[in-house]
Scaffold this motif. Sequence first.
Motif, PDB file in Angstrom:
ATOM      1  N   TYR A   1      15.291  13.407   8.098  1.00 16.13           N
ATOM      2  CA  TYR A   1      16.412  12.476   8.025  1.00 16.13           C
ATOM      3  C   TYR A   1      16.124  11.199   8.805  1.00 16.13           C
ATOM      4  O   TYR A   1      16.441  10.094   8.354  1.00 16.13           O
ATOM      5  N   SER A   2      15.504  11.343   9.967  1.00 16.36           N
ATOM      6  CA  SER A   2      15.128  10.165  10.751  1.00 16.36           C
ATOM      7  C   SER A   2      14.066   9.344  10.035  1.00 16.36           C
ATOM      8  O   SER A   2      14.074   8.115  10.101  1.00 16.36           O
ATOM      9  N   THR A   3      13.153  10.033   9.332  1.00 16.01           N
ATOM     10  CA  THR A   3      12.130   9.333   8.560  1.00 16.01           C
ATOM     11  C   THR A   3      12.781   8.490   7.473  1.00 16.01           C
ATOM     12  O   THR A   3      12.435   7.315   7.289  1.00 16.01           O
ATOM     13  N   ARG A   4      13.744   9.076   6.755  1.00 16.26           N
ATOM     14  CA  ARG A   4      14.428   8.322   5.702  1.00 16.26           C
ATOM     15  C   ARG A   4      15.141   7.103   6.279  1.00 16.26           C
ATOM     16  O   ARG A   4      15.061   6.010   5.713  1.00 16.26           O
ATOM     17  N   GLU A   5      15.817   7.261   7.412  1.00 16.44           N
ATOM     18  CA  GLU A   5      16.511   6.136   8.043  1.00 16.44           C
ATOM     19  C   GLU A   5      15.528   5.039   8.440  1.00 16.44           C
ATOM     20  O   GLU A   5      15.772   3.856   8.194  1.00 16.44           O
ATOM     21  N   GLN A   6      14.436   5.423   9.081  1.00 15.57           N
ATOM     22  CA  GLN A   6      13.442   4.451   9.544  1.00 15.57           C
ATOM     23  C   GLN A   6      12.793   3.738   8.368  1.00 15.57           C
ATOM     24  O   GLN A   6      12.640   2.514   8.367  1.00 15.57           O
TER      25      GLN A   6
ATOM     26  N   GLY B   1       8.274  10.006  16.115  1.00 15.60           N
ATOM     27  CA  GLY B   1       9.363  10.614  15.369  1.00 15.60           C
ATOM     28  C   GLY B   1      10.677  10.543  16.123  1.00 15.60           C
ATOM     29  O   GLY B   1      10.833   9.761  17.065  1.00 15.60           O
ATOM     30  N   PRO B   2      11.636  11.384  15.745  1.00 15.68           N
ATOM     31  CA  PRO B   2      12.933  11.401  16.420  1.00 15.68           C
ATOM     32  C   PRO B   2      12.804  12.013  17.822  1.00 15.68           C
ATOM     33  O   PRO B   2      11.796  12.651  18.131  1.00 15.68           O
ATOM     34  N   PRO B   3      13.832  11.850  18.656  1.00 12.86           N
ATOM     35  CA  PRO B   3      13.742  12.286  20.058  1.00 12.86           C
ATOM     36  C   PRO B   3      13.341  13.746  20.277  1.00 12.86           C
ATOM     37  O   PRO B   3      12.598  14.036  21.219  1.00 12.86           O
ATOM     38  N   MET B   4      13.786  14.679  19.445  1.00 14.17           N
ATOM     39  CA  MET B   4      13.490  16.097  19.661  1.00 14.17           C
ATOM     40  C   MET B   4      12.115  16.525  19.136  1.00 14.17           C
ATOM     41  O   MET B   4      11.663  17.633  19.402  1.00 14.17           O
ATOM     42  N   ALA B   5      11.451  15.666  18.408  1.00  8.15           N
ATOM     43  CA  ALA B   5      10.139  16.018  17.844  1.00  8.15           C
ATOM     44  C   ALA B   5       9.044  15.969  18.905  1.00  8.15           C
ATOM     45  O   ALA B   5       9.151  15.222  19.885  1.00  8.15           O
ATOM     46  N   GLN B   6       8.022  16.765  18.690  1.00  8.07           N
ATOM     47  CA  GLN B   6       6.812  16.733  19.509  1.00  8.07           C
ATOM     48  C   GLN B   6       5.636  16.655  18.548  1.00  8.07           C
ATOM     49  O   GLN B   6       5.120  17.675  18.089  1.00  8.07           O
TER      50      GLN B   6
ATOM     51  N   LEU C   1       0.817  -1.194   0.000  1.00  8.96           N
ATOM     52  CA  LEU C   1       0.000   0.000   0.000  1.00  8.96           C
ATOM     53  C   LEU C   1       0.857   1.252   0.000  1.00  8.96           C
ATOM     54  O   LEU C   1       2.049   1.205   0.300  1.00  8.96           O
ATOM     55  N   CYS C   2       0.221   2.347  -0.353  1.00  7.90           N
ATOM     56  CA  CYS C   2       0.864   3.656  -0.399  1.00  7.90           C
ATOM     57  C   CYS C   2       0.026   4.617   0.432  1.00  7.90           C
ATOM     58  O   CYS C   2      -1.187   4.693   0.252  1.00  7.90           O
ATOM     59  N   LEU C   3       0.688   5.309   1.351  1.00  7.48           N
ATOM     60  CA  LEU C   3       0.008   6.298   2.178  1.00  7.48           C
ATOM     61  C   LEU C   3       0.663   7.654   2.020  1.00  7.48           C
ATOM     62  O   LEU C   3       1.889   7.758   1.924  1.00  7.48           O
ATOM     63  N   ARG C   4      -0.166   8.677   2.022  1.00  8.84           N
ATOM     64  CA  ARG C   4       0.307  10.063   2.139  1.00  8.84           C
ATOM     65  C   ARG C   4       0.014  10.482   3.567  1.00  8.84           C
ATOM     66  O   ARG C   4      -1.107  10.300   4.054  1.00  8.84           O
ATOM     67  N   LEU C   5       1.024  10.998   4.244  1.00  9.95           N
ATOM     68  CA  LEU C   5       0.869  11.382   5.643  1.00  9.95           C
ATOM     69  C   LEU C   5       1.220  12.840   5.838  1.00  9.95           C
ATOM     70  O   LEU C   5       2.144  13.361   5.210  1.00  9.95           O
ATOM     71  N   LEU C   6       0.486  13.502   6.721  1.00  7.63           N
ATOM     72  CA  LEU C   6       0.772  14.870   7.138  1.00  7.63           C
ATOM     73  C   LEU C   6       0.989  14.834   8.644  1.00  7.63           C
ATOM     74  O   LEU C   6       0.110  14.401   9.395  1.00  7.63           O
ATOM     75  N   ILE C   7       2.167  15.268   9.074  1.00  5.42           N
ATOM     76  CA  ILE C   7       2.551  15.204  10.471  1.00  5.42           C
ATOM     77  C   ILE C   7       2.692  16.635  10.975  1.00  5.42           C
ATOM     78  O   ILE C   7       3.395  17.452  10.371  1.00  5.42           O
ATOM     79  N   SER C   8       2.011  16.944  12.075  1.00  5.43           N
ATOM     80  CA  SER C   8       2.062  18.302  12.617  1.00  5.43           C
ATOM     81  C   SER C   8       2.586  18.286  14.044  1.00  5.43           C
ATOM     82  O   SER C   8       2.577  17.265  14.721  1.00  5.43           O
ATOM     83  N   GLY C   9       3.033  19.443  14.481  1.00  2.35           N
ATOM     84  CA  GLY C   9       3.642  19.607  15.797  1.00  2.35           C
ATOM     85  C   GLY C   9       5.008  20.234  15.615  1.00  2.35           C
ATOM     86  O   GLY C   9       5.261  20.932  14.629  1.00  2.35           O
ATOM     87  N   ARG C  10       5.906  19.969  16.544  1.00  2.03           N
ATOM     88  CA  ARG C  10       7.283  20.439  16.381  1.00  2.03           C
ATOM     89  C   ARG C  10       8.024  19.356  15.609  1.00  2.03           C
ATOM     90  O   ARG C  10       8.624  18.444  16.189  1.00  2.03           O
ATOM     91  N   VAL C  11       7.940  19.454  14.280  1.00  3.00           N
ATOM     92  CA  VAL C  11       8.483  18.403  13.410  1.00  3.00           C
ATOM     93  C   VAL C  11       9.474  18.944  12.380  1.00  3.00           C
ATOM     94  O   VAL C  11       9.989  18.177  11.572  1.00  3.00           O
ATOM     95  N   GLN C  12       9.742  20.233  12.418  1.00  6.06           N
ATOM     96  CA  GLN C  12      10.766  20.806  11.539  1.00  6.06           C
ATOM     97  C   GLN C  12      11.906  21.321  12.407  1.00  6.06           C
ATOM     98  O   GLN C  12      11.691  21.816  13.510  1.00  6.06           O
ATOM     99  N   GLY C  13      13.132  21.159  11.909  1.00  2.00           N
ATOM    100  CA  GLY C  13      14.296  21.603  12.658  1.00  2.00           C
ATOM    101  C   GLY C  13      14.728  20.645  13.749  1.00  2.00           C
ATOM    102  O   GLY C  13      15.511  20.995  14.621  1.00  2.00           O
ATOM    103  N   VAL C  14      14.197  19.425  13.717  1.00  2.00           N
ATOM    104  CA  VAL C  14      14.519  18.424  14.745  1.00  2.00           C
ATOM    105  C   VAL C  14      15.029  17.114  14.135  1.00  2.00           C
ATOM    106  O   VAL C  14      15.094  16.102  14.813  1.00  2.00           O
TER     107      VAL C  14
END
Length: 102
Positions: free
Chosen positions: A32-37, A76-81, A15-28
Motif C-alpha cells: 500500500y505504501s508502494t502504491r502511494e509513493q 519502504g514504510p516505517p515497519m519494514a526492514q 524506463l521500466c524496472l522489475r524489482l524484488l525486495i526482500s526482508g520484513r516486507v510483508q504484513g507491514v
Amino acid sequence: MAIAPSSNLNSADTLCLRLLISGRVQGVGYRYSTREQASALGLVGWVRNLPDGRVEAMVEGDRPQVEEMVQWFHSGPPMAQVEAVKSEDLPLQKFRTFEIRR
C-alpha cells in the motif's frame, strides 16, 4: 543508487524496472505504501507479495522519478526492514495506473 543506462529507453527517457525486495516486507503495509509513493511520483505499474516472503514490483516512468522510487524501496514504510533490493531493466510495458496485485 544510480540506474545504468538502458537500451529500452524512449525519447522521453522512460524506463521500466522489475524489482524484488526482500526482508520484513510483508504484513507491514509495504504494498500500500508502494502504491502511494509511486502514485505521488507519477509512476505506473504494480506491486504484489510473493509466496517466498518477498515483494515484487514493476515500476515505469521517467528516469528521475523511477530512481527516486528505487531509493524509497530500500527503506519502504516505517515497519519494514528491507534487506535487499534487486532490479532488472525491462522493455516498456505501457501501464496506465499503479495497482496492487494479489
